[in-house]
Design an enzyme around this catalytic site. Structure first.
Site, PDB file in Angstrom:
ATOM      1  CE  LYS A 196      -2.618   1.931   5.130  1.00  0.00           C
ATOM      2  NZ  LYS A 196      -2.431   1.173   3.773  1.00  0.00           N
ATOM      3  CB  SER A 206      -0.764  -0.109   1.040  1.00  0.00           C
ATOM      4  OG  SER A 206      -0.086   0.140   2.315  1.00  0.00           O
TER       5      SER A 206
END
Length: 203
Positions: A112, A42
């Protein structure tokens, strides 16, 4: 007699190995720093699967995460107490001797990028991210950014963050699970230590 000395030497060797493993685990999973492994795609093309990172766990005790920071946080919980850290250390020791990478807290961690900090209004339109009505210039982003289940625009509240993965087509992030709380944040990813040919600061 020789067998007894050999046995004592072997026991001492095991003791030193265990103590060495304990010290390594304490050093890499302390209240100041931790080592984590990227387990998802991701964050491509900034971070890749199986890369290992050093996380600064101290700085956010004195300042808040800011836009652009790459953070490590717990998806379904809050960062641990001293007791939690002790249990995590024991897990790390077991991992060292069993070579079992999944036998640790790392599987619960997400990596993230902070997109929205407290007070920011975040929106996504036509494949782009807008913060406070200004389109972000995101050279790090891979693919277009589209909305998901979480309703936008959103105003980021006090002690909250809006986070996205750099690989926007596959990342499960605030578009899915919404805003995260500061108490979930373990620290800031600051340095890549593996693979060795990619050692360096994370930006």
């Amino acid at each position: 007699m020789k067998d007894k000395k050999k046995l004592i030497k072997e026991i001492n060797s095991w003791i030193f190995s265990i103590l060495g493993g304990f010290l390594i685990a304490v050093l890499i999973n302390s209240k100041v720093f931790a080592k984590v492994q990227v387990q998802q795609s991701s964050m491509e093309n900034t971070l890749f699967t199986n890369q290992q990172l050093i996380v600064d766990k101290l700085s956010y005790n004195f300042k808040k995460p800011k836009r652009g920071d790459i953070i490590i946080f717990l998806e379904d919980g809050k960062k641990g107490t001293i007791l939690d850290d002790a249990l995590s250390t024991i897990d790390s020791i077991v991992s060292i001797f069993s070579n079992n990478k999944d036998y640790s807290e790392e599987s619960k961690r997400l990596v993230k990028r902070v997109i929205g900090a407290p007070g920011d209004e975040v929106d996504i339109k036509d494949g782009y991210v807008y913060v406070n009505d200004e389109k972000l210039q995101e050279a790090y982003a891979k693919g277009e950014t589209f909305t998901r289940e979480f309703k936008l625009p959103v105003k980021v509240g006090e002690n909250e963050l809006f986070v996205l993965g750099d690989n926007r087509m596959v990342s499960m992030d605030s578009r899915k699970f919404g805003l995260i709380n500061f108490k979930q944040v373990e620290g800031k990813a600051i340095f890549r230590v593996y693979p060795f040919n990619e050692i360096g600061e994370i930006k």
